[in-house]
Design a protein around this motif. Structure first.
Motif, short mmCIF file in Angstrom:
data_model
loop_
_atom_site.label_atom_id
_atom_site.label_comp_id
_atom_site.label_asym_id
_atom_site.label_seq_id
_atom_site.Cartn_x
_atom_site.Cartn_y
_atom_site.Cartn_z
N GLN A 1 33.65 41.73 33.56
CA GLN A 1 34.56 42.87 33.69
C GLN A 1 35.15 42.97 35.09
O GLN A 1 36.31 43.35 35.27
N LYS A 2 34.35 42.65 36.09
CA LYS A 2 34.84 42.75 37.47
C LYS A 2 35.92 41.71 37.76
O LYS A 2 36.90 41.99 38.47
N VAL A 3 35.75 40.52 37.21
CA VAL A 3 36.78 39.48 37.38
C VAL A 3 38.05 39.88 36.64
O VAL A 3 39.17 39.70 37.14
N ARG A 4 37.89 40.45 35.45
CA ARG A 4 39.05 40.91 34.68
C ARG A 4 39.78 42.03 35.42
O ARG A 4 41.02 42.10 35.39
N THR A 5 39.03 42.90 36.09
CA THR A 5 39.65 43.97 36.86
C THR A 5 40.48 43.40 38.00
O THR A 5 41.59 43.87 38.29
N ALA A 6 39.95 42.37 38.67
CA ALA A 6 40.68 41.73 39.77
C ALA A 6 41.98 41.12 39.28
O ALA A 6 43.04 41.27 39.91
N ILE A 7 41.93 40.42 38.15
CA ILE A 7 43.13 39.77 37.62
C ILE A 7 44.13 40.80 37.12
O ILE A 7 45.34 40.68 37.34
N LYS B 1 35.42 53.73 50.94
CA LYS B 1 34.34 53.05 51.64
C LYS B 1 34.86 51.71 52.19
O LYS B 1 35.89 51.21 51.77
N LEU B 2 34.09 51.15 53.11
CA LEU B 2 34.50 49.90 53.74
C LEU B 2 34.64 48.78 52.72
O LEU B 2 35.62 48.01 52.76
N ASN B 3 33.69 48.69 51.79
CA ASN B 3 33.77 47.62 50.78
C ASN B 3 34.94 47.83 49.83
O ASN B 3 35.56 46.86 49.38
N GLU B 4 35.31 49.08 49.55
CA GLU B 4 36.44 49.35 48.68
C GLU B 4 37.77 48.96 49.35
O GLU B 4 38.67 48.43 48.69
N ILE B 5 37.87 49.24 50.65
CA ILE B 5 39.08 48.84 51.38
C ILE B 5 39.20 47.32 51.40
O ILE B 5 40.29 46.77 51.23
N PHE B 6 38.08 46.65 51.58
CA PHE B 6 38.09 45.19 51.59
C PHE B 6 38.49 44.63 50.23
O PHE B 6 39.27 43.68 50.13
N ILE B 7 37.98 45.24 49.17
CA ILE B 7 38.31 44.79 47.81
C ILE B 7 39.79 44.98 47.52
O ILE B 7 40.47 44.07 47.02
N ILE C 1 32.78 42.20 45.62
CA ILE C 1 32.85 41.63 46.96
C ILE C 1 32.96 40.11 46.88
O ILE C 1 33.69 39.48 47.66
N VAL C 2 32.24 39.50 45.94
CA VAL C 2 32.26 38.05 45.78
C VAL C 2 33.66 37.57 45.44
O VAL C 2 34.18 36.61 46.03
N VAL C 3 34.29 38.23 44.47
CA VAL C 3 35.66 37.87 44.09
C VAL C 3 36.60 38.06 45.27
O VAL C 3 37.50 37.25 45.50
N SER C 4 36.40 39.13 46.03
CA SER C 4 37.25 39.39 47.19
C SER C 4 37.12 38.29 48.23
O SER C 4 38.12 37.84 48.81
N ILE C 5 35.90 37.85 48.49
CA ILE C 5 35.68 36.77 49.46
C ILE C 5 36.33 35.48 48.97
O ILE C 5 36.94 34.74 49.75
N VAL C 6 36.21 35.22 47.67
CA VAL C 6 36.84 34.02 47.10
C VAL C 6 38.35 34.09 47.26
O VAL C 6 39.00 33.10 47.66
N LEU C 7 38.94 35.24 46.96
CA LEU C 7 40.39 35.39 47.08
C LEU C 7 40.85 35.22 48.53
O LEU C 7 41.86 34.57 48.80
N SER D 1 41.89 42.50 49.51
CA SER D 1 41.78 41.14 49.00
C SER D 1 42.51 40.97 47.67
O SER D 1 43.19 39.96 47.45
N TYR D 2 42.39 41.95 46.79
CA TYR D 2 43.09 41.88 45.50
C TYR D 2 44.61 41.87 45.71
O TYR D 2 45.35 41.25 44.95
N SER D 3 45.06 42.55 46.76
CA SER D 3 46.49 42.61 47.04
C SER D 3 47.04 41.27 47.53
O SER D 3 48.27 41.10 47.62
#
Length: 213
Positions: free
Chosen positions: A12-18, A104-110, A39-45, A113-115
């Motif tokens: 679901q998290k990967v689907r949300t990113a896409i 939160k810091l992790n939300e801003i990072f996500i 966070i993992v998907v964000s780092i990959v992106l 990264s998704y952008s």
């Protein structure tokens, strides 16, 4: 019925990113309210964005690039991609914390990264098209890149407004302060680097003088 039951990506998290590309408002709502960001998907992106930028600089069609292997600095590209993104994330978190932002810091990072997904797509298309188009058709690449860059900015605006619960006017204000904070942080890092360099040089000189005496 079987066709509609088939799910290509089950995470679901990967689907949300896409899906954030096509539905940024809903996707970033899920990131904020249901913790569907990864966070993992964000780092990959972010890593893919760096590597795609390097590939775009070094492997584009020879008619569209002036690549020089002797002058090219991959570390500078790293700072201008990964470093700049992390600097924006930290600066925005510091500023919005002072201005009542709830992100939160992790939300801003996500969200940041998704952008980057439209930019990654644009750079990959640019890498391919530079081997297919002629220089006279290069204006198409400029328009193409501009459109996707603007859409990436739109995703970032929507995402930050959603996770901080800001109106557009307050978002603009905090963004201006974020840019100022980024410049201050860069200045402080540069200042610390210069002071450290001089300090180590002084200790080195002192050590040499004591050794010879």
């Amino acid at each position: 019925r079987k066709k509609h039951e088939f799910v290509l990506i089950k995470n679901q998290k990967v689907r949300t990113a896409i899906s954030s590309v096509a539905h940024p408002v809903e996707s970033f709502r899920l990131v904020k309210e249901q913790h569907m960001g990864s966070i993992v998907v964000s780092i990959v992106l972010l890593s893919v964005f760096y590597f795609v930028t390097v590939m775009n600089d070094t492997m584009s069609g020879f008619m569209f690039t002036n690549f020089n292997s002797e002058k090219y600095n991959a570390f500078y590209v790293f700072l201008s991609t990964v470093g700049l993104t992390l600097l924006f994330v930290i600066s925005n978190w510091l500023v919005c914390t002072l201005f009542g932002g709830i992100g939160k810091l992790n939300e801003i990072f996500i969200v940041s990264s998704y952008s980057l997904i439209p930019l990654i797509f644009a750079k990959l298309c640019n890498l391919v098209l530079t081997h297919l188009l002629t220089p006279n058709e290069g204006a198409f690449l400029g328009i193409f890149t501009t459109v996707f860059t603007l859409y990436a900015a739109f995703m970032l605006i929507v995402g930050l407004m959603r996770i901080h619960d800001y109106e557009f006017k307050k978002f603009v204000g905090t963004t201006v302060f974020t840019v100022v904070a980024m410049m201050i942080i860069v200045f402080l890092i540069f200042l610390i680097f210069l002071i450290s360099q001089q300090l180590f040089g002084w200790f080195g000189t002192l050590y040499v003088e004591l050794r010879y005496r």
